[in-house]
Design a protein around this motif. Structure first.
Motif, PDB file in Angstrom:
ATOM      1  N   ARG A  35       0.816  -1.235   0.000  1.00 38.62           N
ATOM      2  CA  ARG A  35       0.000   0.000   0.000  1.00 38.62           C
ATOM      3  C   ARG A  35       0.847   1.281   0.000  1.00 38.62           C
ATOM      4  NH1 ARG A  35      -5.498  -1.761   0.803  1.00 38.62           N
ATOM      5  NH2 ARG A  35      -5.679  -3.614   2.123  1.00 38.62           N
ATOM      6  N   PRO A  36       1.967   1.351   0.767  1.00 38.28           N
ATOM      7  CA  PRO A  36       2.724   2.614   0.786  1.00 38.28           C
ATOM      8  C   PRO A  36       3.201   3.055  -0.595  1.00 38.28           C
ATOM      9  CG  PRO A  36       3.464   1.173   2.560  1.00 38.28           C
ATOM     10  CD  PRO A  36       2.537   0.365   1.701  1.00 38.28           C
ATOM     11  N   TRP A  37       3.789   2.176  -1.395  1.00 41.22           N
ATOM     12  CA  TRP A  37       4.273   2.614  -2.712  1.00 41.22           C
ATOM     13  C   TRP A  37       3.142   2.723  -3.730  1.00 41.22           C
ATOM     14  CZ3 TRP A  37       3.199  -0.468  -6.748  1.00 41.22           C
ATOM     15  CH2 TRP A  37       3.123  -1.846  -6.558  1.00 41.22           C
ATOM     16  N   LEU A  38       2.061   2.005  -3.470  1.00 43.54           N
ATOM     17  CA  LEU A  38       0.898   2.088  -4.367  1.00 43.54           C
ATOM     18  C   LEU A  38       0.239   3.476  -4.282  1.00 43.54           C
ATOM     19  CD1 LEU A  38      -0.773  -0.168  -5.974  1.00 43.54           C
ATOM     20  CD2 LEU A  38      -2.282  -0.172  -4.027  1.00 43.54           C
ATOM     21  N   LEU A  39       0.340   4.103  -3.104  1.00 40.22           N
ATOM     22  CA  LEU A  39      -0.419   5.335  -2.836  1.00 40.22           C
ATOM     23  C   LEU A  39       0.443   6.549  -2.509  1.00 40.22           C
ATOM     24  CD1 LEU A  39      -2.798   3.393  -0.473  1.00 40.22           C
ATOM     25  CD2 LEU A  39      -3.416   4.204  -2.750  1.00 40.22           C
ATOM     26  N   GLY A  40       1.645   6.312  -2.016  1.00 35.77           N
ATOM     27  CA  GLY A  40       2.447   7.387  -1.435  1.00 35.77           C
ATOM     28  C   GLY A  40       2.844   8.487  -2.404  1.00 35.77           C
ATOM     29  N   TRP A 110      -6.546  10.957 -10.110  1.00 41.02           N
ATOM     30  CA  TRP A 110      -6.275   9.529  -9.927  1.00 41.02           C
ATOM     31  C   TRP A 110      -7.548   8.771  -9.560  1.00 41.02           C
ATOM     32  CZ3 TRP A 110      -1.827   6.869 -10.692  1.00 41.02           C
ATOM     33  CH2 TRP A 110      -0.639   7.610 -10.804  1.00 41.02           C
ATOM     34  N   ILE A 111      -7.616   7.547 -10.016  1.00 40.65           N
ATOM     35  CA  ILE A 111      -8.584   6.585  -9.466  1.00 40.65           C
ATOM     36  C   ILE A 111      -7.785   5.440  -8.885  1.00 40.65           C
ATOM     37  CG2 ILE A 111     -10.360   4.877  -9.988  1.00 40.65           C
ATOM     38  CD1 ILE A 111     -11.702   6.802 -11.589  1.00 40.65           C
ATOM     39  N   ILE A 112      -8.167   5.082  -7.676  1.00 46.70           N
ATOM     40  CA  ILE A 112      -7.520   3.957  -6.996  1.00 46.70           C
ATOM     41  C   ILE A 112      -8.592   2.950  -6.622  1.00 46.70           C
ATOM     42  CG2 ILE A 112      -6.425   3.299  -4.790  1.00 46.70           C
ATOM     43  CD1 ILE A 112      -4.515   4.668  -6.705  1.00 46.70           C
ATOM     44  N   SER A 113      -8.308   1.693  -6.854  1.00 50.16           N
ATOM     45  CA  SER A 113      -9.169   0.691  -6.216  1.00 50.16           C
ATOM     46  C   SER A 113      -8.344  -0.551  -5.922  1.00 50.16           C
ATOM     47  CB  SER A 113     -10.416   0.382  -7.044  1.00 50.16           C
ATOM     48  OG  SER A 113     -10.163  -0.592  -8.005  1.00 50.16           O
ATOM     49  N   THR A 114      -8.474  -1.004  -4.707  1.00 47.59           N
ATOM     50  CA  THR A 114      -7.757  -2.212  -4.302  1.00 47.59           C
ATOM     51  C   THR A 114      -8.796  -3.266  -3.923  1.00 47.59           C
ATOM     52  OG1 THR A 114      -7.500  -1.265  -2.060  1.00 47.59           O
ATOM     53  CG2 THR A 114      -5.640  -1.022  -3.546  1.00 47.59           C
ATOM     54  N   PHE A 115      -8.790  -4.336  -4.666  1.00 44.43           N
ATOM     55  CA  PHE A 115      -9.690  -5.475  -4.438  1.00 44.43           C
ATOM     56  C   PHE A 115     -11.167  -5.081  -4.558  1.00 44.43           C
ATOM     57  CE2 PHE A 115      -5.829  -6.051  -1.799  1.00 44.43           C
ATOM     58  CZ  PHE A 115      -5.214  -6.980  -2.631  1.00 44.43           C
ATOM     59  N   LEU A 116     -11.459  -4.191  -5.478  1.00 46.67           N
ATOM     60  CA  LEU A 116     -12.862  -3.860  -5.784  1.00 46.67           C
ATOM     61  C   LEU A 116     -13.356  -4.736  -6.935  1.00 46.67           C
ATOM     62  CD1 LEU A 116     -15.485  -2.121  -5.826  1.00 46.67           C
ATOM     63  CD2 LEU A 116     -14.298  -0.629  -7.441  1.00 46.67           C
TER      64      LEU A 116
END
Ligand SMILES: C[S@@+](CC[C@H](N)C(=O)[O-])C[C@H]1O[C@@H](n2cnc3c(N)ncnc32)[C@H](O)[C@@H]1O
Length: 210
Positions: A35-40, A110-116
């Motif tokens: 998560r840190p590098w995915l979002l940071g 940005w659009i982010i989705s994790t496990f959606l």
């Protein structure tokens, strides 16, 4: 607004929400290293679709403005607690990613989705992809993290052992065709794809065509 096709998924998550963080803990021990590098490094306005209990919130940079949506009001209540501890501004909306009736067009960097997408019924995936395209600014980017069936028979057997559990508790499946729906989009373009662990956890990055 929640689509009728999603009412049972919402009901499921309104129950799962009570013990989601506890149940998911063994997997979260891996996810929290990603998560840190995915979002940071994100900046600007971020739309996070399917925020769940807000597990991504602590990793956003303080300058980011996040809009988080989820179809489960109970998951959103959990997320609200984590939003209060985040460094950045987070607004939470009760909305369906395949509708996004509360979300402005051409607004997000940005659009982010994790496990959606792995929990989203197949018939709604292209609608969600269309909404991603609508709400992103031209040139805006997206990052998705999803899981899928492995081609390695040993890993596949282990996944099959968990299939019923994962579908009952999370509504998740390993056989969604998210990449295919993205490839069919006339608004979005995948710029990179890679597995983060085995050939199971797929990280997809892309852009809205200008
Ligand atoms: C497996 S959880 C993942 C939560 C979080 N993103 C994470 O990484 O821990 C999936 C979440 O997506 C939400 N969800 C499923 N379908 C949705 C939809 N169509 N629109 C918005 N949220 C949705 C569920 O309610 C749930 O909170």
């Amino acid at each position: 607004m929640v689509r009728e096709e999603n009412l049972s998924l919402r009901a499921k998550y309104n129950i799962t929400a009570m013990f989601y963080d506890l149940l998911d803990y063994p997997w979260e021990r891996i996810y929290r290293t990603w998560r840190p590098w995915l979002l940071g490094d994100l900046r600007g306005r971020v739309l996070e679709a399917g925020v769940g209990t807000g597990r991504n919130f602590q990793y956003y940079h303080e300058s980011v403005e996040v809009t988080g949506i989820d179809l489960s009001d109970v998951m959103l209540k959990k997320a609200a607690k984590k939003a209060r501890q985040a460094k950045c501004r987070i607004e939470l909306l009760h909305d369906d990613a395949s509708v996004m009736h509360l979300v402005d067009s051409n607004h997000y960097d940005w659009i982010i989705s994790t496990f959606l997408c792995c929990v989203m019924p197949d018939e709604l995936q292209s609608m969600a992809v269309e909404q991603f395209g609508r709400v992103l600014k031209p040139g805006g980017k997206f990052r998705l993290l999803e899981m899928m069936y492995s081609r390695n028979p040993k890993i596949r057997r282990r996944q099959e052992f968990f299939t019923a559990f994962v579908e009952t508790v999370y509504g998740a499946r390993f056989d969604r065709n998210t990449v295919q729906y993205l490839e069919q989009s006339d608004q979005l373009e995948i710029t990179s794809k890679r597995f983060l662990k085995d050939d199971v956890y797929l990280f997809i990055e892309g852009i809205k065509k200008a």
